[in-house]
Write an enzyme that holds these catalytic residues in place. Structure first.
Site, short mmCIF file in Angstrom:
data_model
loop_
_atom_site.label_atom_id
_atom_site.label_comp_id
_atom_site.label_asym_id
_atom_site.label_seq_id
_atom_site.Cartn_x
_atom_site.Cartn_y
_atom_site.Cartn_z
N GLN A 283 4.24 -6.76 4.58
CA GLN A 283 2.93 -6.82 4.40
C GLN A 283 2.39 -8.14 4.94
O GLN A 283 2.94 -9.19 4.72
CB GLN A 283 2.58 -6.83 2.58
CG GLN A 283 2.89 -5.38 2.11
CD GLN A 283 1.90 -4.52 2.36
OE1 GLN A 283 0.95 -4.63 3.03
NE2 GLN A 283 2.10 -3.33 1.96
N TYR A 312 9.08 5.22 1.37
CA TYR A 312 8.42 4.09 2.60
C TYR A 312 8.60 2.77 2.03
O TYR A 312 7.80 1.88 1.86
CB TYR A 312 6.88 4.47 2.62
CG TYR A 312 6.75 5.90 2.87
CD1 TYR A 312 6.39 6.33 4.03
CD2 TYR A 312 6.41 6.82 1.67
CE1 TYR A 312 6.17 7.88 4.44
CE2 TYR A 312 6.11 8.13 1.78
CZ TYR A 312 5.98 8.63 3.31
OH TYR A 312 5.75 9.93 3.47
N GLU A 333 13.64 4.77 3.44
CA GLU A 333 12.75 4.25 4.58
C GLU A 333 13.31 4.59 5.94
O GLU A 333 14.50 4.97 6.12
CB GLU A 333 12.91 2.58 4.43
CG GLU A 333 12.68 1.61 5.73
CD GLU A 333 11.28 1.81 6.36
OE1 GLU A 333 10.27 1.77 5.59
OE2 GLU A 333 11.10 1.99 7.29
N ASP A 380 4.29 4.46 -0.56
CA ASP A 380 3.37 3.05 0.11
C ASP A 380 3.38 3.68 1.63
O ASP A 380 3.96 2.79 2.53
CB ASP A 380 4.00 1.95 -0.32
CG ASP A 380 3.15 0.83 0.46
OD1 ASP A 380 2.02 1.12 0.99
OD2 ASP A 380 3.44 -0.35 0.30
N CYS A 407 -3.00 2.56 2.34
CA CYS A 407 -3.81 1.49 3.41
C CYS A 407 -4.69 2.40 3.94
O CYS A 407 -5.29 1.62 4.99
CB CYS A 407 -2.90 0.77 4.22
SG CYS A 407 -1.93 1.81 5.11
N1 SAH Z 1 6.35 -0.77 0.67
C1 SAH Z 1 6.65 -1.52 1.97
C2 SAH Z 1 6.57 -0.85 3.06
C3 SAH Z 1 5.40 -0.19 3.08
S1 SAH Z 1 4.69 0.07 4.86
C4 SAH Z 1 6.16 -2.87 1.57
O1 SAH Z 1 5.19 -3.19 0.93
O2 SAH Z 1 6.54 -3.71 2.32
C5 SAH Z 1 5.35 1.77 5.18
C6 SAH Z 1 6.57 1.89 5.54
O3 SAH Z 1 7.03 3.27 5.60
C7 SAH Z 1 7.13 1.27 6.81
O4 SAH Z 1 8.32 0.23 6.56
C8 SAH Z 1 7.41 2.32 7.91
O5 SAH Z 1 8.56 1.95 8.69
C9 SAH Z 1 8.03 3.56 6.84
N2 SAH Z 1 7.85 4.65 7.20
C10 SAH Z 1 6.92 5.37 8.23
N3 SAH Z 1 7.23 6.65 8.23
C11 SAH Z 1 8.13 7.03 7.46
C12 SAH Z 1 8.75 8.23 7.10
N4 SAH Z 1 8.55 9.25 7.43
N5 SAH Z 1 9.74 8.04 6.11
C13 SAH Z 1 10.12 7.14 5.38
N6 SAH Z 1 9.64 5.79 5.91
C14 SAH Z 1 8.67 5.86 6.69
#
Ligand code: SAH
Length: 450
Positions: A283, A312, A333, A380, A407
């Site tokens: 973030q 995610y 992830e 997320d 977001c």
């Molecule tokens: N919850 C975490 C990351 C949120 S951002 C935090 O707060 O830090 C969203 C994340 O989803 C990113 O790390 C991105 O790499 C991942 N992402 C994107 N597409 C995805 C998918 N199809 N499956 C799993 N993760 C994914």
């Protein structure tokens, strides 16, 4: 019919998701940068597309009392620049109404959101900065952000959202590029040595990662460059060369070399230690991320009986914080480096009841749902929201509680429209993660209907 070069007097009624002012002429949307809601301006149409036109302000006929002097003057040239000139309280008010409207119009959900957690400091909050280089005929190197609708770099000594330590480090990077006479990258001719600089700063620990993105692997004097840089900026704990030889807008290339330090920086959140590498998501607003996580986990009401999915999961922040309260947490992830970071993060905090998987969230859920009895699912996702597969599997598996951290209000509303077939919206609040921009972050708790 609206035509190029037509002149109109319009009133700002809204903003696009990118923060450009939006007005209407005969119900046809016109995008006008730097127009605040309620302001009236004479504009000239610059381009007409099928579903919208763009226009340029010639002069204001009524200016808003919500307009303030920007903290960094050059920001008046940027896309969405009225957000750097809008009273912060008004920005926050707008974001709440934007989320409520998306939920109502796209999601069919009428909900009065009580709370938005505003930022104590709406400037200089970003812990990650990426800037392109420019070079004047005199040899002077500059960095900055693009002028609205162009790829022309507006030279800025410091940017308005980035941690000021990053701006200080980047100023030194510029000087060293001059000293070692590196050619800066030119997008049009796809030539030059150094493309961009990325800087990550840990908000609390003040460690700095510098990633120098180069076109080719062989760059003379890089050792000396690093030695000089570290000598001037002792906060720099690691320097990475990222090689991106493609003719592309994508920032980072696949290949990386660690030139100095361990290749990652450390950060502390809620008393836990996190390690971040160059490619993992983290973030960008550390202080507000703490608020976001605290609220999401409080609303999730996790107890020692819960088996939690953090979908995610990025570098594992939510999963690791949840693991302190839950029986077991699974994170999924898609980015390999982020999963690696997440595993390191769990280990260095002695968290043993969490496991991370590198996979697409939807595919993982569909495959693994029978193996876990998830009582809380936290999601997320990036701006595009949840995949159809993820939503459909959730609607079959029906975990008792879902926490949706979003977001993007539009994709949130789209997904909630489907989820509310089986779930009640229990609570919604917003956290202002991206002050001085149009982006809005929302937390929604959903409870399975009895
Ligand atoms: N919850 C975490 C990351 C949120 S951002 C935090 O707060 O830090 C969203 C994340 O989803 C990113 O790390 C991105 O790499 C991942 N992402 C994107 N597409 C995805 C998918 N199809 N499956 C799993 N993760 C994914």
């Amino acid at each position: 019919m609206i035509k190029e070069n037509d002149i109109y007097v319009v009133t700002g009624g809204d903003y696009t998701s990118e923060g450009i002012g939006l007005a209407k002429v005969d119900n046809f949307p016109i995008f006008i940068n730097n127009l605040i809601i309620g302001e009236e301006a004479e504009i000239k149409i610059t381009k007409v597309m099928r579903n919208f036109a763009t226009g340029k302000i010639i002069r204001f006929t009524k200016m808003s009392s919500d307009r303030i002097t920007p903290v960094v003057p050059e920001t008046i040239h940027l896309a969405g620049c009225q957000f750097t000139q809008l009273d912060y309280a008004k920005e926050v008010e707008y974001k709440l109404s934007k989320v409520e409207r998306a939920l109502r119009v796209i999601g069919g959900i009428d909900f009065k959101i009580e709370k938005i957690h505003t930022a104590k400091n709406p400037y200089f909050y970003r812990n990650k900065t990426v800037l392109p280089f420019g070079k004047r005929k005199s040899g002077k190197v500059y960095t900055g952000l693009f002028r609205h609708n162009t790829h022309e770099i507006i030279a800025m000594e410091k940017t308005h959202l980035d941690d000021e330590l990053a701006s200080i480090v980047i100023a030194e990077v510029r000087k060293l590029i001059e000293k070692y006479n590196y050619e800066v990258y030119d997008e049009k001719s796809h030539t030059g040595q150094v493309r961009k600089v990325m800087v990550r700063v840990s908000h609390y620990l003040r460690e700095v990662m510098v990633v120098l993105i180069t076109k080719d692997e062989q760059i003379p004097n890089l050792d000396a460059f690093c030695r000089d840089l570290v000598a001037i900026c002792p906060n720099i704990t690691t320097i990475i060369q990222n090689i991106n030889s493609e003719d592309t807008n994508v920032i980072l290339g696949k290949k990386e070399k660690v030139l100095y330090g361990p290749g990652f920086i450390n950060e502390e959140l809620h008393g836990l230690k996190f390690t971040l590498s160059s490619k993992s998501f983290f973030q960008v607003n550390t202080l507000q991320a703490e608020v976001l996580y605290e609220r999401a986990l409080t609303l999730a009401g996790i107890t020692k009986n819960d088996v939690v999915l953090d979908a995610y999961s990025g570098t594992g922040t939510i999963a690791i914080l949840a693991a302190k309260k839950a029986k077991q947490v699974i994170g999924v992830e898609i980015v390999k480096d982020a999963v690696k970071d997440a595993e390191v993060n769990a280990k260095q905090n002695n968290i043993t009841n969490v496991k991370f998987f590198k996979d697409d969230a939807g595919a993982f859920l569909t495959r693994e749902i029978k193996n876990y009895n998830f009582s809380v699912v936290i999601v997320d996702p990036p701006r595009k929201g949840l995949s159809d597969e993820f939503v459909n599997t959730l609607l079959r598996a029906l975990p008792p509680k879902i926490m949706y951290v979003s977001c993007d209000p539009a994709t949130l509303a789209r997904d909630l429209k489907k989820l509310t077939k089986k779930y009640n919206v229990e609570h919604i609040e917003c956290v202002d993660m991206f002050p001085r921009t149009a982006h809005a972050e929302t937390i929604v708790s959903l409870i399975l209907r009895k």
